[in-house]
Design a protein around this motif. Structure first.
Motif, mmCIF file in Angstrom:
data_model
loop_
_atom_site.group_PDB
_atom_site.id
_atom_site.type_symbol
_atom_site.label_atom_id
_atom_site.label_comp_id
_atom_site.label_asym_id
_atom_site.label_seq_id
_atom_site.Cartn_x
_atom_site.Cartn_y
_atom_site.Cartn_z
ATOM 1 N N THR A 13 -3.828 -1.555 -1.040
ATOM 2 C CA THR A 13 -3.943 -0.758 0.080
ATOM 3 C C THR A 13 -3.401 -1.108 2.092
ATOM 4 O O THR A 13 -3.664 -2.077 2.276
ATOM 5 C CB THR A 13 -5.915 -1.006 0.766
ATOM 6 O OG1 THR A 13 -6.597 -1.648 -0.328
ATOM 7 C CG2 THR A 13 -6.496 -0.265 1.891
ATOM 8 N N HIS A 14 -2.843 0.058 2.430
ATOM 9 C CA HIS A 14 -1.937 -0.142 3.279
ATOM 10 C C HIS A 14 -3.114 -0.561 4.599
ATOM 11 O O HIS A 14 -4.289 -0.107 5.111
ATOM 12 C CB HIS A 14 -0.915 1.025 3.618
ATOM 13 C CG HIS A 14 0.066 0.806 2.371
ATOM 14 N ND1 HIS A 14 1.031 0.145 2.525
ATOM 15 C CD2 HIS A 14 -0.088 1.838 2.181
ATOM 16 C CE1 HIS A 14 2.205 0.027 1.537
ATOM 17 N NE2 HIS A 14 1.887 1.581 1.216
ATOM 18 N N THR A 21 -3.495 2.404 -1.135
ATOM 19 C CA THR A 21 -2.130 3.187 -2.645
ATOM 20 C C THR A 21 -2.209 3.573 -4.002
ATOM 21 O O THR A 21 -2.261 3.908 -4.388
ATOM 22 C CB THR A 21 -0.999 3.349 -1.966
ATOM 23 O OG1 THR A 21 -1.247 3.195 -0.012
ATOM 24 C CG2 THR A 21 -0.130 3.940 -1.886
ATOM 25 N N GLY A 44 2.843 6.498 -3.880
ATOM 26 C CA GLY A 44 3.561 5.044 -3.855
ATOM 27 C C GLY A 44 4.460 4.145 -4.932
ATOM 28 O O GLY A 44 4.212 3.007 -5.001
ATOM 29 N N THR A 47 6.015 1.495 -2.368
ATOM 30 C CA THR A 47 4.620 0.208 -2.994
ATOM 31 C C THR A 47 4.683 -0.937 -4.211
ATOM 32 O O THR A 47 5.288 -1.578 -3.581
ATOM 33 C CB THR A 47 3.225 0.949 -2.097
ATOM 34 O OG1 THR A 47 3.066 1.711 -1.056
ATOM 35 C CG2 THR A 47 2.482 -0.294 -2.197
ATOM 36 N N VAL A 56 5.294 -5.905 -0.015
ATOM 37 C CA VAL A 56 4.398 -5.893 -0.403
ATOM 38 C C VAL A 56 3.293 -7.282 -0.587
ATOM 39 O O VAL A 56 3.420 -7.457 -1.890
ATOM 40 C CB VAL A 56 4.165 -4.592 -0.433
ATOM 41 C CG1 VAL A 56 2.929 -4.458 -1.326
ATOM 42 C CG2 VAL A 56 5.113 -3.304 -0.280
ATOM 43 N N PRO A 57 2.589 -7.826 0.194
ATOM 44 C CA PRO A 57 1.847 -6.988 1.894
ATOM 45 C C PRO A 57 2.430 -8.014 2.408
ATOM 46 O O PRO A 57 2.374 -7.883 3.489
ATOM 47 C CB PRO A 57 0.583 -7.519 1.008
ATOM 48 C CG PRO A 57 0.807 -8.305 0.446
ATOM 49 C CD PRO A 57 1.427 -8.603 -1.170
ATOM 50 N N THR A 60 5.114 -5.672 4.686
ATOM 51 C CA THR A 60 3.780 -4.642 5.296
ATOM 52 C C THR A 60 2.872 -5.038 5.701
ATOM 53 O O THR A 60 2.591 -4.091 6.465
ATOM 54 C CB THR A 60 3.633 -3.675 4.063
ATOM 55 O OG1 THR A 60 3.139 -4.084 2.963
ATOM 56 C CG2 THR A 60 6.019 -3.387 3.345
ATOM 57 N N GLY A 62 -0.923 -5.558 4.863
ATOM 58 C CA GLY A 62 -2.768 -4.502 4.610
ATOM 59 C C GLY A 62 -3.223 -5.617 3.062
ATOM 60 O O GLY A 62 -3.130 -7.004 3.680
#
Length: 551
Positions: A13-14, A21, A44, A47, A56-57, A60, A62
């Motif tokens: 989840t961002h 996502t 996505g 991602t 990620v994460p 980024t 999230g």
């Protein structure tokens, strides 16, 4: 073989997002496999790729639920720098990732960051240069290389650290067919001869799907569908040409190569043959010229990018410029637009009189020629769609609401309060097209307009470009687009000009050129060669249903 990548019940989840996502994803990659990641823009894919090396994460932000294990390491407890020796990542734009000036230095840089000894570095540099076939480029300046060469250097710089896994995001998006084939051949060699594990996201699936061991399809609902390419692509909402052919023919699985498709189709000697190559050299226009080029030349120092080119464009037509990277396509466009110093004559029929856009004021020049560059978003600088449209109305000296109305006529509805930077590539391109069309240009130039677009977006762009040429958004215009996307060109354009080393080497109808050239033929033309078949519409019209029963 062992699993080198494992995703167990992963949800991402961002920051600020109300829904994940990716949701409850379970995937594995076996060592030595090439896995192809496909999906519409915004589903996505990036991602998912970012999760494979911890970007990620960790970078980024999230929330990551579940477990991502790469070469036995949990990305939750290992940051990207602690995974750099096992996972190498190559982004869409290699130039953006370069940190040195020359090929040799760039390949060595990553190893320096990992603390590898100079003697080992020297050996690995030599081995990697040979592996990627770029030994002759070792002392070249990075910015002097072609797109394909830059992409191979970017891959080499990652490979020199000898990771077990290579992650690539759109590695061929800006490359001509030959350069793309070179890069993908290098990747295939790494998989089959070196045993490297590769995870690759790509919009141009026709270039790479034949080499994939597995496909991950992201439908956009947070899930990921994994399986054999021939089965997943039969149902995916991204439809490369051979998948479209499979659906037209009602085949249960998708042929992954032209050879396999030809074997399924069988001989079609009863179909009309395509024009012979000699017929592809002459374009017979309507005579309604809107652009005349006479011995146009562009030079950068000793490099002659465009060499005494002479041509005309007619109003209401869509013309494609093709040729390998560095053949002079973009330079010609910038010369027509007047932003690059050029020699020779450039004349545009503007309101019944011929004028040179290089010699008129900026407002008049914009009404004569508008250019959408490769990165369309470079022309967007205001915080909302409404402000961009209002500014375009002001600069074009047209009534308020004109640009917004053009956007609607293009069939694209965008929230007025939306920040252009938060939109997809296709939405940004549509906004830039509306902005450029607000001045009602006689000629619209598009440089690599399909870069970053999925198949559905390209179909929509075909409709938009045809509407522009035919005059749905105003007066009929001449559209000139430079592209490496032969599938898009075949579906969209009337005429194709092929350039090489600044010269025109072929100029004829797109149908005659694309059905007679092995380098610039779309896949459907290759499947049915030598028949006069170029698109799925041709297949539906000429072939009929009997083949649908074949396997």
């Amino acid at each position: 073989m062992s699993d080198v990548i494992t995703l167990s019940n992963v949800s991402i989840t961002h920051p600020g997002a109300s829904a994940p996502t990716l949701r409850s994803v379970n995937l594995v990659v076996e060592e030595g496999d090439l896995t192809l990641v496909v999906g519409r823009t915004g589903t996505g894919k990036s991602t998912l790729l970012g999760a494979l090396n911890g970007i990620v994460p960790h970078f980024t932000g999230g929330r990551l639920d579940g477990t991502v294990t790469v070469a036995g390491r949990d990305t939750r407890t290992h940051r990207p720098r602690e995974l750099a020796d096992v996972v190498g990542v190559v982004g869409q734009n290699p130039v953006a990732g370069f940190v040195t000036d020359t090929v040799e230095d760039e390949i060595a840089y990553g190893m320096e960051q990992l603390g590898i000894s100079p003697s080992v570095m020297r050996k690995r540099v030599e081995e990697t240069l040979d592996l990627m076939g770029i030994a002759d480029l070792r002392r070249r300046a990075l910015l002097s290389l072609s797109g394909g060469q830059q992409q191979r250097v970017a891959i080499a710089a990652v490979l020199a650290a000898q990771p077990r896994i290579l992650v690539l995001d759109e590695p061929t998006s800006a490359l001509d067919p030959t350069a793309a084939q070179d890069v993908l051949a290098s990747i295939s060699t790494l998989v089959h001869d070196v045993g490297l594990t590769v995870v690759l996201a790509e919009h141009r699936l026709e270039r790479v799907m034949h080499a994939a061991d597995a496909v991950w399809w992201l439908p956009g609902d947070g899930s990921v569908v994994a399986g054999p390419p021939e089965e997943v692509l039969a149902h995916a909402d991204v439809v490369p040409p051979l998948a479209a052919l499979s659906r037209t023919m009602k085949w249960p699985t998708v042929p992954l190569s032209v050879r396999e498709a030809r074997r399924r189709v069988g001989p079609h000697l009863d179909l009309p043959h395509a024009p012979q190559p000699c017929e592809a050299m002459t374009w017979h226009g309507s005579g309604d010229d809107v652009l005349r080029l006479d011995k146009v030349g562009v030079s950068y120092g000793k490099v002659r990018a465009v060499d005494t080119m002479t041509a005309t464009l007619e109003r209401g037509t869509i013309t494609c410029l093709m040729g390998r990277n560095g053949s002079g396509k973009s330079s010609l466009m910038w010369a027509i637009q007047g932003a690059t110093k050029s020699s020779g004559k450039v004349l545009v029929n503007h309101h019944g009189s011929w004028s040179d856009p290089r010699k008129v004021d900026a407002a008049t020049a914009r009404q004569m020629v508008s250019l959408v560059p490769q990165s369309a978003s470079d022309l967007l600088y205001l915080p909302t769609v409404a402000e961009e449209c209002a500014q375009a109305d002001k600069e074009s000296n047209v009534p308020d609401g004109t640009t917004g109305a053009i956007l609607s006529r293009l069939g694209v509805e965008l929230p007025e309060d939306r920040n252009p930077r938060d939109m997809s590539e296709g939405q940004r391109l549509a906004l830039v097209l509306a902005i450029q069309l607000s001045s009602r240009p006689d000629i619209l130039l598009l440089d690599e307009p399909t870069r970053g677009l999925d198949y559905a977006m390209k179909t929509e762009l075909t409709r938009i470009v045809r509407d522009i040429a035919s005059g749905v958004t105003g007066e009929p215009a001449a559209v000139l687009l430079a592209t490496h996307d032969v599938e898009f060109a075949a579906a969209t354009t009337d005429r194709t000009i092929v350039m090489a080393t600044g010269h025109v080497v072929a100029d004829g109808s797109t149908r005659s050129l694309c059905t007679s050239s092995p380098g610039f033929s779309p896949q459907i033309a290759k499947v049915f060669h030598p028949a006069d078949v170029m698109t799925i519409a041709d297949v539906e019209r000429l072939v009929g249903t009997p083949i649908g029963a074949r396997r």
